[in-house]
Design an enzyme around this catalytic site. Structure first.
Site, PDB file in Angstrom:
ATOM      1  N   GLU A  44       1.372  -0.851  27.065  1.00  0.00           N
ATOM      2  CA  GLU A  44      -0.261   0.358  26.607  1.00  0.00           C
ATOM      3  C   GLU A  44      -0.989   0.957  27.345  1.00  0.00           C
ATOM      4  O   GLU A  44       0.156   1.627  28.162  1.00  0.00           O
ATOM      5  CB  GLU A  44      -0.785  -1.202  26.134  1.00  0.00           C
ATOM      6  CG  GLU A  44      -1.088  -2.482  25.395  1.00  0.00           C
ATOM      7  CD  GLU A  44      -2.140  -3.107  25.219  1.00  0.00           C
ATOM      8  OE1 GLU A  44      -3.445  -3.058  26.112  1.00  0.00           O
ATOM      9  OE2 GLU A  44      -2.075  -3.628  24.334  1.00  0.00           O
ATOM     10  N   ALA A  46      -3.744   4.043  28.121  1.00  0.00           N
ATOM     11  CA  ALA A  46      -5.075   4.522  28.153  1.00  0.00           C
ATOM     12  C   ALA A  46      -5.397   5.002  26.906  1.00  0.00           C
ATOM     13  O   ALA A  46      -6.441   4.946  26.260  1.00  0.00           O
ATOM     14  CB  ALA A  46      -5.655   5.014  29.210  1.00  0.00           C
ATOM     15  N   CYS A  53       5.129  -1.454  20.460  1.00  0.00           N
ATOM     16  CA  CYS A  53       4.612  -2.526  20.413  1.00  0.00           C
ATOM     17  C   CYS A  53       6.747  -3.198  20.856  1.00  0.00           C
ATOM     18  O   CYS A  53       7.597  -2.688  21.459  1.00  0.00           O
ATOM     19  CB  CYS A  53       4.771  -2.752  19.150  1.00  0.00           C
ATOM     20  SG  CYS A  53       3.971  -2.697  17.941  1.00  0.00           S
ATOM     21  N   GLU A  55       9.044  -5.321  19.550  1.00  0.00           N
ATOM     22  CA  GLU A  55      10.387  -5.375  18.997  1.00  0.00           C
ATOM     23  C   GLU A  55       9.693  -3.106  18.688  1.00  0.00           C
ATOM     24  O   GLU A  55      11.862  -4.092  19.130  1.00  0.00           O
ATOM     25  CB  GLU A  55       9.798  -5.107  17.577  1.00  0.00           C
ATOM     26  CG  GLU A  55       9.079  -6.639  17.141  1.00  0.00           C
ATOM     27  CD  GLU A  55       6.819  -6.791  17.472  1.00  0.00           C
ATOM     28  OE1 GLU A  55       6.919  -6.455  18.546  1.00  0.00           O
ATOM     29  OE2 GLU A  55       6.852  -7.990  16.622  1.00  0.00           O
ATOM     30  N   CYS A  86       3.870  -6.380  13.818  1.00  0.00           N
ATOM     31  CA  CYS A  86       3.084  -5.535  12.189  1.00  0.00           C
ATOM     32  C   CYS A  86       3.842  -4.783  11.646  1.00  0.00           C
ATOM     33  O   CYS A  86       4.877  -4.808  11.524  1.00  0.00           O
ATOM     34  CB  CYS A  86       2.336  -4.505  13.567  1.00  0.00           C
ATOM     35  SG  CYS A  86       3.619  -3.313  14.126  1.00  0.00           S
ATOM     36  N   CYS A  89       6.624  -2.319  13.259  1.00  0.00           N
ATOM     37  CA  CYS A  89       7.997  -2.892  14.009  1.00  0.00           C
ATOM     38  C   CYS A  89       8.521  -3.489  12.555  1.00  0.00           C
ATOM     39  O   CYS A  89       9.783  -3.594  13.207  1.00  0.00           O
ATOM     40  CB  CYS A  89       7.438  -3.864  13.608  1.00  0.00           C
ATOM     41  SG  CYS A  89       6.509  -3.344  15.840  1.00  0.00           S
TER      42      CYS A  89
END
Ligand code: THU
Length: 125
Positions: A44, A46, A53, A55, A86, A89
């Site tokens: 992740e 900020a 992700c 994957e 998602c 992905c």
């Protein structure tokens, strides 16, 4: 390598997830046709849109090592339900073949789907 083994690699690697914003830790283990396994986690940022992700992390790692022939990808997370990839992905996995198996599960159980089932009529050029 069984799909149970592949999912266990994914589960073990979830500790490497970097998810300080959502606290959703996700991990993927990508089985290549030559038997190699590449791992990926969600990373992740900020600036939330910069997040990648698990994957896609795994696939980017494999392609960066010159490997593009994939058999299966096993995905796990700390959510109660099995994590389902998602949309981005799904498209990313589909890029490398509509026959790739997607394994979703936890320590007890798992399900297997073809990427073409998860992304019917996936976009191709
Ligand atoms: N996430 C994945 O790593 N893979 C998916 O297929 C769904 C979502 C991550 C992105 C973000 O870090 C967190 O899960 C919550 O959306």
């Amino acid at each position: 390598m069984t799909y149970r083994d592949l999912l266990d690699i994914s589960l073990e690697n979830r500790k490497n997830s970097y998810a300080p914003y959502s606290n959703v830790t996700v991990s993927a283990a990508l089985l290549c046709a030559n038997g190699e396994v590449f791992k990926g986690v969600n990373v992740e940022n900020a600036s939330f849109g910069g997040t990648i992700c698990a994957e896609r992390s795994a696939i980017v790692s494999a392609v960066s090592s010159g490997i593009k022939d994939f058999k299966a990808i096993a995905i796990s997370s700390n959510l109660d339900e099995f994590i389902s990839p998602c949309g981005i992905c799904r498209q990313f996995i589909h890029e490398f073949g509509s026959d790739i198996d997607v394994i979703m599960g936890d320590e007890e159980d798992y399900r297997v789907y073809k990427i073409r089932e998860l992304l019917p009529l996936g976009f191709e050029l």
